[in-house]
Motif scaffolding. Structure first.
Motif: not given
Ligand SMILES: NC(=O)c1ccc[n+]([C@@H]2O[C@H](COP(=O)([O-])OP(=O)(O)OC[C@H]3O[C@@H](n4cnc5c(N)ncnc54)[C@H](OP(=O)(O)O)[C@@H]3O)[C@@H](O)[C@H]2O)c1
Length: 334
Positions: A10-12, A41-44, A84-86
């Motif tokens: 989402n964020v990236g 992780a799973r999307h290249g 930006m991983t979870p």
């Molecule tokens: N969403 C928000 O509004 C928000 C607000 C503040 C902070 N955050 C923080 O920002 C971070 C990202 O949030 P998000 O909402 O963008 O999360 P997300 O949508 O779940 O995306 C996470 C990304 O990280 C990748 N990933 C997971 N494990 C990995 C690894 N070991 N190596 C490389 N890539 C990996 C995932 O790959 P796949 O797609 O292949 O699974 C996905 O592309 C989190 O830590 C979250 O707590 C988010």
């Protein structure tokens, strides 16, 4: 600034969308960012030392290459790593901590949106960054991109922060609001899911873990504590008695789950997440939905509050952008 993005969810993706549509945001005209690598992780993965075509990357369902985040952090040529991983509570902030450490050890800057490195490894990472003369920034970790850490860094100089209080978990806030209005816990959680706030598994929020991680991060960065989330006292939303919430509401009081960090007389820092009945007129009573608020009590400036209304993904992506500016303009960096 040549950036390596670890995670493209989402964020990236929102960050990339803003960079692609930069001309719609005249304030970004002077920000020159080139993304040289993206690893998921799973999307290249995708790499290009001269800068990826982000519009093409966004249009592609999957990225064409393979690669591990840690290997990219260690081997690729970049200026700043954006983590930006979870958040992984069970793994106590890993692998994000290792990603940030790998960048700093190589004299690269690091930005983390992931709270894990602040909650479980802030001191060693901050000290490593200082030794290396590089920045470790994290504006998007608490209250999305609202300037919590920038405010403390630039607006509170000379103060000692004595206390922090905040409503920092949207799911809990939304669910408690529904319980006050008479919903069952299940119906309240369903409504939070339908609003796109709660995760499929909302237990991290409702058990207070997400808030405990945020509170530990705030305590470590802003009060120089050495806390981990395990040491934050937590109250669970599921343990709140609905009849007590409704009785308080009938007396005009809102019940809010409040994150607190307090510096004791002897300088020790304690943190907790617990419910509080808030009178009308207190700005905390007005925080609804996905909004959040942080009250900061200092020795000289007194008490101020920072509130955020209706944040979205752009709010979080802006946190990264503000960190990129800070890194590009080193007079703003620590
Ligand atoms: N969403 C928000 O509004 C928000 C607000 C503040 C902070 N955050 C923080 O920002 C971070 C990202 O949030 P998000 O909402 O963008 O999360 P997300 O949508 O779940 O995306 C996470 C990304 O990280 C990748 N990933 C997971 N494990 C990995 C690894 N070991 N190596 C490389 N890539 C990996 C995932 O790959 P796949 O797609 O292949 O699974 C996905 O592309 C989190 O830590 C979250 O707590 C988010």
């Amino acid at each position: 600034v040549r950036a390596l993005l670890l995670g493209f969810g989402n964020v990236g993706r929102r960050l990339a969308e803003i960079l692609v549509r930069r001309q719609e945001h005249p304030g970004l005209a002077d920000l020159d960012v080139s993304v040289v690598g993206i690893v998921t992780a799973r999307h290249g993965a995708a790499f290009d030392p001269s800068g990826l075509d982000l519009a093409a990357v966004l249009a592609a369902g999957r990225l064409p290459e393979q690669g591990s985040a840690l290997a990219a952090a260690r081997d690729l040529d970049y200026d700043v790593l954006v983590e930006m991983t979870p958040l992984d509570v069970a793994a106590r902030g890993e692998p994000a901590i290792s990603h940030v450490r790998a960048a700093l050890e190589r004299d690269r800057h690091a930005i983390s949106c992931n709270k894990g490195p602040l909650a479980w490894a802030y001191r060693p990472l901050r000290d490593l960054a200082r030794r290396q003369g590089r920045a470790f920034r994290h504006e998007a970790t608490v209250m999305d991109g609202a300037p919590v850490f920038n405010l403390a860094e630039h607006g509170l100089r000379g103060n000692v922060i004595l206390r922090l209080e905040g409503i920092l978990n949207s799911t809990s806030n939304l669910v408690i609001g529904e319980l006050e209005r008479g919903s069952s816990l299940e119906a309240a959680v369903e409504r939070a899911r339908a609003a796109g706030v709660a995760e499929a598994d909302p237990s991290l929020d409702l058990d207070g873990w997400d808030a405990a991680v945020k509170v530990a991060a705030l305590a470590n960065v802003l009060l120089d504590a050495d806390l981990t989330p395990e040491r934050v006292e937590r109250e669970r939303v599921a343990d709140l008695r609905p009849e007590r919430l409704r009785a308080a509401a009938a007396r005009g009081l809102r019940t809010k789950m409040v994150c607190e960090v307090v510096r004791g007389e002897g300088g020790e820092v304690a943190a907790r997440v617990r419910s509080r009945e808030v009178p009308p007129g207190d700005p905390f009573s007005l925080v609804e939905g996905t909004g959040s608020i942080l009250r900061i009590v200092t020795d000289i400036l007194g008490t101020i509050a920072l509130a955020e209304e209706h944040p979205d993904l752009s709010t979080t992506a802006y946190g990264v952008i503000s960190d990129l500016y800070a890194i590009r303009d080193p007079q703003w960096a620590p």
